[in-house]
Design a protein around this motif. Structure first.
Motif, PDB file in Angstrom:
ATOM      1  N   LEU A 209     -26.532  -0.989  19.699  1.00 25.02           N
ATOM      2  CA  LEU A 209     -25.472  -0.816  18.708  1.00 25.02           C
ATOM      3  C   LEU A 209     -26.019  -0.561  17.302  1.00 25.02           C
ATOM      4  O   LEU A 209     -25.547   0.322  16.594  1.00 25.02           O
ATOM      5  CB  LEU A 209     -24.559  -2.045  18.700  1.00 25.02           C
ATOM      6  N   ASP A 210     -26.996  -1.333  16.878  1.00 29.66           N
ATOM      7  CA  ASP A 210     -27.529  -1.167  15.519  1.00 29.66           C
ATOM      8  C   ASP A 210     -28.763  -0.266  15.569  1.00 29.66           C
ATOM      9  O   ASP A 210     -29.861  -0.649  15.196  1.00 29.66           O
ATOM     10  CB  ASP A 210     -27.856  -2.517  14.893  1.00 29.66           C
ATOM     11  N   TYR A 211     -28.571   0.964  16.046  1.00 30.36           N
ATOM     12  CA  TYR A 211     -29.687   1.891  16.227  1.00 30.36           C
ATOM     13  C   TYR A 211     -29.997   2.635  14.928  1.00 30.36           C
ATOM     14  O   TYR A 211     -29.199   2.669  13.988  1.00 30.36           O
ATOM     15  CB  TYR A 211     -29.366   2.896  17.338  1.00 30.36           C
ATOM     16  N   GLU A 212     -31.159   3.263  14.908  1.00 30.07           N
ATOM     17  CA  GLU A 212     -31.589   4.039  13.746  1.00 30.07           C
ATOM     18  C   GLU A 212     -31.216   5.500  13.960  1.00 30.07           C
ATOM     19  O   GLU A 212     -31.610   6.122  14.944  1.00 30.07           O
ATOM     20  CB  GLU A 212     -33.108   3.927  13.554  1.00 30.07           C
ATOM     21  N   MET A 213     -30.427   6.054  13.049  1.00 27.82           N
ATOM     22  CA  MET A 213     -30.034   7.451  13.139  1.00 27.82           C
ATOM     23  C   MET A 213     -31.112   8.350  12.544  1.00 27.82           C
ATOM     24  O   MET A 213     -31.772   7.980  11.568  1.00 27.82           O
ATOM     25  CB  MET A 213     -28.722   7.684  12.391  1.00 27.82           C
ATOM     26  N   PRO A 214     -31.330   9.522  13.124  1.00 28.90           N
ATOM     27  CA  PRO A 214     -32.265  10.465  12.502  1.00 28.90           C
ATOM     28  C   PRO A 214     -31.736  10.923  11.147  1.00 28.90           C
ATOM     29  O   PRO A 214     -30.524  10.964  10.922  1.00 28.90           O
ATOM     30  CB  PRO A 214     -32.307  11.628  13.510  1.00 28.90           C
ATOM     31  N   PRO A 215     -32.623  11.287  10.227  1.00 30.25           N
ATOM     32  CA  PRO A 215     -32.193  11.689   8.875  1.00 30.25           C
ATOM     33  C   PRO A 215     -31.663  13.118   8.869  1.00 30.25           C
ATOM     34  O   PRO A 215     -32.334  14.063   8.463  1.00 30.25           O
ATOM     35  CB  PRO A 215     -33.479  11.560   8.053  1.00 30.25           C
ATOM     36  N   LEU A 216     -30.418  13.285   9.289  1.00 36.10           N
ATOM     37  CA  LEU A 216     -29.827  14.616   9.409  1.00 36.10           C
ATOM     38  C   LEU A 216     -29.316  15.133   8.064  1.00 36.10           C
ATOM     39  O   LEU A 216     -28.680  14.399   7.318  1.00 36.10           O
ATOM     40  CB  LEU A 216     -28.670  14.576  10.417  1.00 36.10           C
TER      41      LEU A 216
ATOM     42  N   LEU B 149     -30.027  12.158  20.310  1.00 33.47           N
ATOM     43  CA  LEU B 149     -30.240  11.279  19.158  1.00 33.47           C
ATOM     44  C   LEU B 149     -31.112  10.069  19.486  1.00 33.47           C
ATOM     45  O   LEU B 149     -31.182   9.128  18.702  1.00 33.47           O
ATOM     46  CB  LEU B 149     -28.904  10.799  18.566  1.00 33.47           C
ATOM     47  N   ALA B 150     -31.770  10.079  20.639  1.00 32.03           N
ATOM     48  CA  ALA B 150     -32.637   8.958  21.018  1.00 32.03           C
ATOM     49  C   ALA B 150     -33.936   8.998  20.219  1.00 32.03           C
ATOM     50  O   ALA B 150     -34.411  10.063  19.805  1.00 32.03           O
ATOM     51  CB  ALA B 150     -32.944   9.002  22.508  1.00 32.03           C
ATOM     52  N   TYR B 151     -34.507   7.826  20.021  1.00 36.70           N
ATOM     53  CA  TYR B 151     -35.832   7.716  19.412  1.00 36.70           C
ATOM     54  C   TYR B 151     -36.856   7.844  20.535  1.00 36.70           C
ATOM     55  O   TYR B 151     -36.869   7.034  21.474  1.00 36.70           O
ATOM     56  CB  TYR B 151     -35.967   6.376  18.699  1.00 36.70           C
ATOM     57  N   VAL B 152     -37.705   8.870  20.471  1.00 36.77           N
ATOM     58  CA  VAL B 152     -38.634   9.148  21.563  1.00 36.77           C
ATOM     59  C   VAL B 152     -40.061   9.248  21.039  1.00 36.77           C
ATOM     60  O   VAL B 152     -40.307   9.479  19.852  1.00 36.77           O
ATOM     61  CB  VAL B 152     -38.265  10.456  22.304  1.00 36.77           C
ATOM     62  N   GLU B 153     -41.001   9.073  21.958  1.00 39.31           N
ATOM     63  CA  GLU B 153     -42.422   9.260  21.674  1.00 39.31           C
ATOM     64  C   GLU B 153     -42.922  10.390  22.558  1.00 39.31           C
ATOM     65  O   GLU B 153     -42.707  10.380  23.777  1.00 39.31           O
ATOM     66  CB  GLU B 153     -43.190   7.974  21.973  1.00 39.31           C
ATOM     67  N   VAL B 154     -43.559  11.385  21.941  1.00 41.20           N
ATOM     68  CA  VAL B 154     -43.905  12.608  22.653  1.00 41.20           C
ATOM     69  C   VAL B 154     -45.397  12.904  22.518  1.00 41.20           C
ATOM     70  O   VAL B 154     -45.972  12.767  21.435  1.00 41.20           O
ATOM     71  CB  VAL B 154     -43.089  13.805  22.105  1.00 41.20           C
TER      72      VAL B 154
ATOM     73  N   LEU C 147     -36.781  18.258  17.770  1.00 39.41           N
ATOM     74  CA  LEU C 147     -36.980  16.874  17.348  1.00 39.41           C
ATOM     75  C   LEU C 147     -37.109  16.821  15.833  1.00 39.41           C
ATOM     76  O   LEU C 147     -37.530  17.777  15.183  1.00 39.41           O
ATOM     77  CB  LEU C 147     -38.232  16.282  17.997  1.00 39.41           C
ATOM     78  N   ILE C 148     -36.746  15.675  15.268  1.00 40.02           N
ATOM     79  CA  ILE C 148     -36.857  15.449  13.830  1.00 40.02           C
ATOM     80  C   ILE C 148     -37.495  14.092  13.621  1.00 40.02           C
ATOM     81  O   ILE C 148     -37.164  13.126  14.318  1.00 40.02           O
ATOM     82  CB  ILE C 148     -35.467  15.531  13.147  1.00 40.02           C
ATOM     83  N   ASP C 149     -38.461  14.007  12.683  1.00 44.67           N
ATOM     84  CA  ASP C 149     -39.088  12.722  12.412  1.00 44.67           C
ATOM     85  C   ASP C 149     -38.452  12.071  11.186  1.00 44.67           C
ATOM     86  O   ASP C 149     -37.507  12.606  10.597  1.00 44.67           O
ATOM     87  CB  ASP C 149     -40.611  12.851  12.262  1.00 44.67           C
ATOM     88  N   ARG C 150     -38.962  10.923  10.817  1.00 41.65           N
ATOM     89  CA  ARG C 150     -38.353  10.169   9.710  1.00 41.65           C
ATOM     90  C   ARG C 150     -38.511  10.868   8.370  1.00 41.65           C
ATOM     91  O   ARG C 150     -37.821  10.539   7.407  1.00 41.65           O
ATOM     92  CB  ARG C 150     -38.958   8.766   9.643  1.00 41.65           C
TER      93      ARG C 150
END
Length: 428
Positions: free
Chosen positions: A136-143, A111-116, A5-8
């Motif tokens: 459609l207008d989803y937030e992409m992780p900062p890859l 690439l889903a936004y999840v809470e763990v 997982l990757i955070d913002r």
């Protein structure tokens, strides 16, 4: 299961989650009993129980043996064990990718936004998806993306031509590594360790760059750490040739990494044609692992969407497609297959030509009229209205899996067009 997982803030987390995938076995009562006894006496890696699942073609439940595999990495192997135990037993759900099965059962996707919620030693206690694959207008992780290629080569496969310096690009900076200084494998290893990218985007990486780097590292007797996950080995598939629609096609080897993503633009239809935006969309909607989605066709993705729907409905998914097409008289075959008949026009200039364009014609027909393999000539609706000329029947009692999948895809494409019209369409 291991999750990265990757955070913002671009911080990475390697977590583990308990997951027990299962497949199903059908056969006579005696055969299933013997299989269950063998599983209980010969290994502690399996749990078995008799249960009921839905037969797609009969639209009725049937008794099967559920085989739960405690170690997911051995999932495919235990399916082979059942075959060796008794080749006459029929397996279901055994040929599915464990990563996709995990996504289906946990309600998440790449690439889903999840809470763990995490416990000791990085073990996942609970995971909840806060995203939708249809957004459609989803937030992409900062890859962080590192690009690698051979200097001066793009469309020509370097395996058939000259060698060139290795170019590496990251965050607007570019390095060129050749044999004049340190060996390229050493320089690449240093840059990889220092930058620690999330994605390696290559050109001819599968067929040429990655194998050559690993061969050079082996000659120099040092370990080239391509994986972020140090416990896993780099997965290298073999190249192969296959026949499709009368053509012989070649599929290059694939280098699959763990803990980071490797995409070869020259070995990926979707990323070459649609760039990363298309690949992200395909992985999110189909729930296929990103590196697999990059190297497969969109047809495979749609097939996995169908299998996810079947899994959710409790329908048995055959290990192999074994349902034969009904025999047809030549006249019936000609009437049924006109959609695949192409009339070659006469050569020359023709005035006054009109064009009629059907938007998504075949998917729209399947969605509108409930056309799916299990709904055509189903056993439950013998008195259903007949299709003119063909005399086929279509089920009146249930919606087909294919119909439901293409219906949702058509709605999705309409949403894309509507959002594009507003100027708010997100492109990663």
């Amino acid at each position: 299961m291991t999750l990265w997982l990757i955070d913002r803030n671009q911080a990475h987390y390697c977590l583990t989650d308990e997951f027990v995938p299962a497949f199903y076995v059908s056969g006579s009562t005696d055969k299933l009993a013997r299989l269950q006894d063998a599983a209980q006496t010969q290994t502690t890696d399996l749990r078995t129980e008799l249960t009921e699942r839905i037969d797609l073609w009969l639209n009725a439940t049937r008794q099967v043996l559920k085989v739960s595999v405690l170690c997911p990495t051995n999932f495919m192997g235990w399916g082979y064990w059942v075959h060796r135990f008794d080749s006459r037993l029929q397996l279901y759900n055994s040929g599915l990718m464990v990563a996709s099965l995990y996504c289906w059962e946990k309600g998440i996707f790449p690439l889903a936004y999840v809470e763990v919620e995490v416990g000791e030693a990085g073990r996942i206690l609970a995971i909840e998806c806060r995203d939708s694959e249809w957004t459609l207008d989803y937030e992409m992780p900062p890859l962080k993306i590192m690009q690698i290629r051979l200097a001066g080569l793009s469309r020509i496969d370097p395996i058939h031509g000259r060698r060139a310096a290795l170019e590496i690009e990251l965050d607007g900076q570019c390095w060129e590594l050749d044999e004049a200084d340190d060996p390229p494998a050493l320089g690449f290893a240093r840059l990889l360790a220092r930058a620690d990218p999330d994605v390696i985007l290559s050109e001819w990486g599968d067929s040429t760059i990655q194998p050559l780097l690993q061969q050079q590292a082996k000659r120099l007797k040092f370990s080239l750490e391509l994986n972020r996950d140090k416990r896993a080995a780099v997965q290298q598939s073999k190249p192969r040739s296959y026949t499709s629609y009368g053509r012989i096609l070649f599929k290059a080897a694939a280098t699959t990494l763990f803990g980071r993503i490797h995409v070869d633009k020259q070995n990926s239809f979707i990323s070459e044609k649609c760039d990363f935006a298309g690949l992200w969309e395909l992985a999110r909607v189909t729930k296929l692992p990103i590196q697999y989605a990059a190297r497969t066709t969109t047809g495979t993705g749609i097939s996995y969407m169908q299998m996810e729907l079947a899994h959710r409905d409790g329908v048995l998914i055959p290990e192999q497609k074994a349902e034969p097409e009904d025999p047809k008289h030549p006249d019936e075959l000609l009437a049924a297959d006109r959609g695949g008949l192409v009339f070659v026009p006469k050569l020359g200039f023709t005035p006054n030509v009109a064009e009629l364009d059907f938007v998504s014609q075949f998917p729209s027909i399947m969605a509108r009229f409930n056309i799916s393999p299990e709904t055509v000539n189903c056993p439950c609706c013998p008195d259903a209205p007949r299709i003119p000329e063909l005399r086929y029947r279509v089920c009146q009692k249930r919606r087909g899996i294919t119909s439901r999948v293409v219906e949702r895809l058509i709605e999705y494409l309409i949403d894309v067009e509507n959002l594009r019209g507003t100027g708010r369409l997100y492109l990663p």
